[in-house]
Structures are given as C-alpha cells and as structure tokens.
Design an enzyme around this catalytic site. Structure first.
Site: not given
Ligand code: GLV
Length: 310
Positions: A225, A273
C-alpha cells in the site's frame, strides 16, 4: 437462498453476479444502492463501501472484501460480531507473482539499459553478467501472496529471504522477523519487495532509515500500500543514488496526482494499482465458501483478525 449485497466503488458488479450465480443459481444478488429490503441481506461483498451502507443490514452474517487488503474497511463501520473475510483468489496471487517476477527480472537482466541502447542503435553488452544465485531478493510479508512470490523467485534461482511480523517458515527461504530482524534482512537485498498488509505496525515502514539499510543501488518494489512508504524519502534516495530503482504500484494518493515527481523520475517504473486485481471467475468460489462456512458455524478461510489488522 443466499441474499448478497454488492457494496463497492469498484464497478465489477456484473462480473461478480455472473460468477457467483454460476456457482449458486438461486443467489439473490443486489447492487448498492438498490438493495431492496436490506434486512434480508445475509452476505456483503465490499470494496470501499459507501459509508453507512452496512449499518442498514441488521441480519448480515458475513462481509467479504473484494481485495486481499482490508485497510480500506473502517473497522468502526463494520457491524460488531460480523466476521470479515479478506479475498483469497488464486488469480490475484498469480498476478502478484507475475508482477514481481517481471519487475525483478527486468532490472536483473538490464532491460531498461538495453532499451536505451536500442534507441541509439548501440551494441553494448553493459554491466556484469547477472549472477542469479548470488542475487538476493527479499520479500516483506510472507502470507498467502508473499509466500507464493518467494517460492516463484526461488524457483527462478534467486537467493530469497523473507521478513514478517512473526516467524514464518517457508522451505528454502531464509526467514527474518520483527523489528530486530529488519536491518539484517535488508542488508543483502538487491531487490526488496513489499507485499505487507497495511496496519498501524507497518505504516511508514519504508522511510529514510529503511532505505539507508539497503545495499547501495538496490531496487525497491512496493505492491503493498502507498501508506507503507514515505514518498519523499524514496525520491531523495533515488536522487542520491542510494536507491537504484523503484517499481511502484501503490501511492498515498490514488490516482497519483499528475504533478507528482514519480511520473517523470527516470528511476521510477510506476503502474496504477494494477499489480493484481481480483478476478470474479476465480474469486467467486472463495466467496461462496465463506458464506457456507459462516452458515455452518465453521471458521472461514481468510478471516480478518482486527487485533492483527489483517
Ligand atoms: C488490492 O489492492 C487488494 O487488496 O487486493
């Protein structure tokens, strides 16, 4: 018949409806905000749920996160006593493995260098011959996903080590854990991969001190993250040459603002992401299994422990 509410800002509802009803034809699939009589909803499938939505479901038995990470679920909004289950999806895991293999091999085999040379029509074999067995890749977070990444890297032939909060044994992988294990772990990492869950204990872990503990010129890969990293510290370490490259998929602010220096920094490879996303077809069996387990009084796989934070 299961009544399931889909409460998500990630608009993949039609895929999930198709995948879940293929497995359980009688399933009543309702999409927020059209939840009908929300008292009938037994299971909720969520990703960044609309605030207040879950509170309208007094008979909820289980909440399943569409993501492997549950940091975007505000605990105080989760109805007390309703188990929360994080996603475990074989394709989500495979996608993470692919991403890390690609990112590591791209740097290990000097592809950015050769791409530059090709543009200049220059025949240049570049730096030292890559010595895979003597190249250490460190994986931080050795759970379902991190364990699979570590095994795949070992299979390619890298020297692989893992770091986790508590001891975790993975065959053929050197294990380090806890705050005391971090410096010795980082000392040998040519490539350091962060796939940790974001918790109060891991927030901000990748700071200036962390980066100073890596070998000079190392490669950082963050697919955990954005909150794991101090972005200014990464930029400073790239500018000074302490960090050789950063492959980043997650950011403090997403979408990453257009003026952010990461976009244009030559030492950064960035993706929006997408390191891996849950696929409805392969994630649906986990959702159905979680609903069944809770209904039958069994512990569902991927049950979130809020004290741990994942
Ligand atoms: C994506 O970021 C997840 O948490 O699967």
């Amino acid at each position: 018949m299961t009544v399931l509410g889909f409460v998500s800002t990630w608009d993949r509802a039609p895929d999930w409806k198709a995948a879940l009803t293929a497995l359980e034809p009688g399933l009543d699939f309702r999409i927020d905000p059209e939840l009908g009589d929300a008292r009938q909803i037994e299971a909720a499938l969520v990703w960044k749920p609309r605030p207040g939505a879950l509170a309208t479901m007094p008979n909820l038995k289980v909440i399943v996160s569409l993501g492997a990470g549950v940091d975007s679920l505000r605990r105080e909004e989760m109805p007390a006593d309703v188990p929360v289950v994080r996603m475990i999806d074989p394709q989500l895991t495979r996608g993470m493995v692919e991403y890390v293999l690609y990112a590591v091999l791209r740097q290990h085999r000097y592809f950015p260098f050769f791409e530059d040379k090709q543009r200049a029509s220059a025949w240049d074999q570049g730096g030292p011959v890559p010595d895979t067995a003597r190249t250490t890749v460190g994986v931080m977070g050795i759970g379902v996903i991190g364990g699979a990444i570590a095994r795949a890297l070992r299979e390619v032939g890298f020297a692989v080590r893992g770091w986790s909060r508590t001891p975790h044994a993975v065959e053929g992988i050197e294990g380090f854990h806890g705050a005391d294990g971090l410096a010795p772990f980082l000392a040998e990492c040519r490539h350091a991969v962060c796939v940790l869950p974001l918790t109060p204990a891991t927030r901000g872990l990748i700071d200036a001190r962390f980066l100073s503990l890596l070998p000079k010129g190392a490669h950082l890969i963050n697919i955990g993250r954005g909150g794991h990293a101090d972005e200014a510290a990464i930029l400073a370490a790239l500018d000074s040459g302490r960090l050789g490259h950063a492959t980043l998929d997650v950011f403090h602010q997403e979408p990453l603002p257009a003026e952010h220096r990461f976009w244009r920094h030559p030492g950064v490879t960035l993706t929006p992401h997408v390191a891996s996303l849950t696929l409805a077809r392969t994630g649906a069996p986990h959702v159905i299994a979680a609903v069944r387990a809770v209904r039958e009084g069994r512990r569902p796989d991927g049950l979130v422990d809020w004290a741990r934070g994942y």
